[in-house]
Design an enzyme around this catalytic site. Sequence first.
Site, PDB file in Angstrom:
ATOM      1  N   HIS A  96       0.830  -1.202   0.100  1.00  0.00           N
ATOM      2  CA  HIS A  96       0.073  -0.001  -0.064  1.00  0.00           C
ATOM      3  C   HIS A  96       0.821   1.359  -0.120  1.00  0.00           C
ATOM      4  O   HIS A  96       2.029   1.187   0.392  1.00  0.00           O
ATOM      5  CB  HIS A  96      -0.810   0.078   1.154  1.00  0.00           C
ATOM      6  CG  HIS A  96      -1.900  -1.040   0.994  1.00  0.00           C
ATOM      7  ND1 HIS A  96      -2.918  -1.310   2.063  1.00  0.00           N
ATOM      8  CD2 HIS A  96      -2.316  -1.978   0.203  1.00  0.00           C
ATOM      9  CE1 HIS A  96      -3.725  -2.116   1.804  1.00  0.00           C
ATOM     10  NE2 HIS A  96      -3.164  -2.823   0.794  1.00  0.00           N
ATOM     11  N   GLU A 140       1.049   3.693   1.898  1.00  0.00           N
ATOM     12  CA  GLU A 140       1.933   4.292   3.196  1.00  0.00           C
ATOM     13  C   GLU A 140       3.351   3.293   3.280  1.00  0.00           C
ATOM     14  O   GLU A 140       4.258   3.889   3.852  1.00  0.00           O
ATOM     15  CB  GLU A 140       1.078   4.127   4.333  1.00  0.00           C
ATOM     16  CG  GLU A 140      -0.274   4.511   4.469  1.00  0.00           C
ATOM     17  CD  GLU A 140      -1.533   4.073   3.723  1.00  0.00           C
ATOM     18  OE1 GLU A 140      -2.652   4.225   4.200  1.00  0.00           O
ATOM     19  OE2 GLU A 140      -1.235   3.199   2.981  1.00  0.00           O
ATOM     20  N   ALA A 152     -14.459  12.260 -30.325  1.00  0.00           N
ATOM     21  CA  ALA A 152     -13.950  13.234 -31.054  1.00  0.00           C
ATOM     22  C   ALA A 152     -14.798  13.600 -32.201  1.00  0.00           C
ATOM     23  O   ALA A 152     -15.286  12.909 -32.859  1.00  0.00           O
ATOM     24  CB  ALA A 152     -12.611  12.948 -31.756  1.00  0.00           C
ATOM     25  N   ALA A 199     -17.985  11.250 -38.163  1.00  0.00           N
ATOM     26  CA  ALA A 199     -17.554  11.200 -39.714  1.00  0.00           C
ATOM     27  C   ALA A 199     -18.196  11.954 -40.475  1.00  0.00           C
ATOM     28  O   ALA A 199     -19.403  12.358 -40.318  1.00  0.00           O
ATOM     29  CB  ALA A 199     -17.876   9.646 -39.807  1.00  0.00           C
ATOM     30  N   ALA A 227     -19.783  12.695 -44.579  1.00  0.00           N
ATOM     31  CA  ALA A 227     -20.799  11.993 -45.109  1.00  0.00           C
ATOM     32  C   ALA A 227     -20.290  10.815 -46.010  1.00  0.00           C
ATOM     33  O   ALA A 227     -21.092   9.711 -46.086  1.00  0.00           O
ATOM     34  CB  ALA A 227     -21.487  13.082 -46.237  1.00  0.00           C
ATOM     35  N   TRP A 276      -8.343  12.083 -39.689  1.00  0.00           N
ATOM     36  CA  TRP A 276      -8.385  12.269 -38.328  1.00  0.00           C
ATOM     37  C   TRP A 276      -9.137  13.564 -38.266  1.00  0.00           C
ATOM     38  O   TRP A 276      -8.858  14.451 -39.054  1.00  0.00           O
ATOM     39  CB  TRP A 276      -6.934  12.234 -37.700  1.00  0.00           C
ATOM     40  CG  TRP A 276      -6.236  11.133 -37.515  1.00  0.00           C
ATOM     41  CD1 TRP A 276      -5.300  10.911 -38.309  1.00  0.00           C
ATOM     42  CD2 TRP A 276      -6.669   9.744 -36.951  1.00  0.00           C
ATOM     43  NE1 TRP A 276      -5.056   9.614 -38.306  1.00  0.00           N
ATOM     44  CE2 TRP A 276      -5.464   9.054 -37.273  1.00  0.00           C
ATOM     45  CE3 TRP A 276      -7.443   9.515 -35.803  1.00  0.00           C
ATOM     46  CZ2 TRP A 276      -5.375   7.745 -36.758  1.00  0.00           C
ATOM     47  CZ3 TRP A 276      -7.133   8.443 -35.476  1.00  0.00           C
ATOM     48  CH2 TRP A 276      -6.138   7.596 -35.528  1.00  0.00           C
ATOM     49  N   ARG A 314      -5.980   6.798 -21.845  1.00  0.00           N
ATOM     50  CA  ARG A 314      -6.393   5.364 -22.043  1.00  0.00           C
ATOM     51  C   ARG A 314      -5.400   4.722 -20.702  1.00  0.00           C
ATOM     52  O   ARG A 314      -5.943   3.467 -20.166  1.00  0.00           O
ATOM     53  CB  ARG A 314      -6.008   4.864 -23.201  1.00  0.00           C
ATOM     54  CG  ARG A 314      -6.828   4.918 -24.215  1.00  0.00           C
ATOM     55  CD  ARG A 314      -6.420   4.448 -25.540  1.00  0.00           C
ATOM     56  NE  ARG A 314      -7.808   4.485 -26.524  1.00  0.00           N
ATOM     57  CZ  ARG A 314      -7.640   4.074 -27.799  1.00  0.00           C
ATOM     58  NH1 ARG A 314      -6.609   3.194 -28.248  1.00  0.00           N
ATOM     59  NH2 ARG A 314      -8.453   4.251 -28.592  1.00  0.00           N
ATOM     60  N   GLY A 363     -25.420   5.989 -27.043  1.00  0.00           N
ATOM     61  CA  GLY A 363     -26.520   6.367 -27.152  1.00  0.00           C
ATOM     62  C   GLY A 363     -27.279   5.155 -25.964  1.00  0.00           C
ATOM     63  O   GLY A 363     -28.140   5.819 -24.892  1.00  0.00           O
TER      64      GLY A 363
END
Length: 359
Positions: free
Chosen positions: A64, A66, A170, A178, A180, A186, A200, A288
């Site tokens: 731990h 400590e 993003a 994205a 059409a 990117w 991550r 969603g």
Amino acid sequence: MPGGPGADGDGRRRRERDALAAAITVSASALGVCTPNPPVGAVVLDESGEVVGTGATEAPGGRHAEVVALDAAGDRARGGTIVVTLEPCDHHGRTGPCTGRIREAGLARVVYAVSDPNPVASGGAGTLRREGIGVVRADDDEVRAARSGPLRAWLHRQDHGRPLVTWKYAASLDGRVAAADGSSKWITGPVSRRHAHARRQEIDALVVGTGTLRADDPALTARTDDGRPAPRQPLRVVMGLSPVPADARVRGADDRFRHLATRDPAEALALLGDVSHVLVEGGPRLAGAFLAAGLVDEIDAYLAPLVLGAGLSAVSGAGVDTLAAAHGFEIRETTILGDDLHLRLTLTADTTPLTRGPR
């Protein structure tokens, strides 16, 4: 922090406040490493108030915070103070109680931020006081800082019985992930991507859906700036009923891959076991589903200075039909990352008390 009157007391409070800030900082090194234990940080001050040892929680079965800090301090800890982000534990788990190690080190004082109400591991402060060691709790603002730091996701799990869930995406300014024609690499720039890869390394599990798997065949690894695998890697998770191909990059060559054969976000979180922090990076439908289930606690949004006008929206099927039913979030941080804007948001009025369980 409480302390004696006069200049000496003021100096001690200042040193302990600085030590707690340092303990919070060093505890971040335990993120993604110590689950299911809490990412705790500790700093040891000698009798004169000088820092002589620091430490963070090691991987399960390890020391731990400590104990790490006291091992670094050695004999210089005797008569000194340990400042720790979480009340020292008082039970035998995989390791012995930190209260015993503190007593053996001959410390005179313990300062901690977050209390331990769990009956299995609680009582550390009381045990130390009964043994003649001075124990104080940090001031309220310092407690809030500790709770909102690296301990936050672990504490969320203790209080809610499930991991903290962050949705990351993003997008362009008009909310498109994205164009059409389907192109998406990117939208945001290299600085944002480096920031996301650092994020991550701090979480326990990274989740995408089978739709993202089919479209992108992602590796879901955390990478350093030069493109190499980072030292700390999250559990790579694909959620959905479709099978994961044997040659999918997400499988990797280690044991850090899981397929959760469900479309139910709550079931997926339960199947992940005792992880503390989940990052949802899947496409619009997965985002969603988590939003509709009320299982998004915070958002990492990376916004590029672009307007696409058409294309794939960041989220679909979030269970919102009217403005009044919108999912509300509060902006906690804003950061410029190269040409992009990063927003970190949390649920509106997220004021649930945070507690802790055994470690």
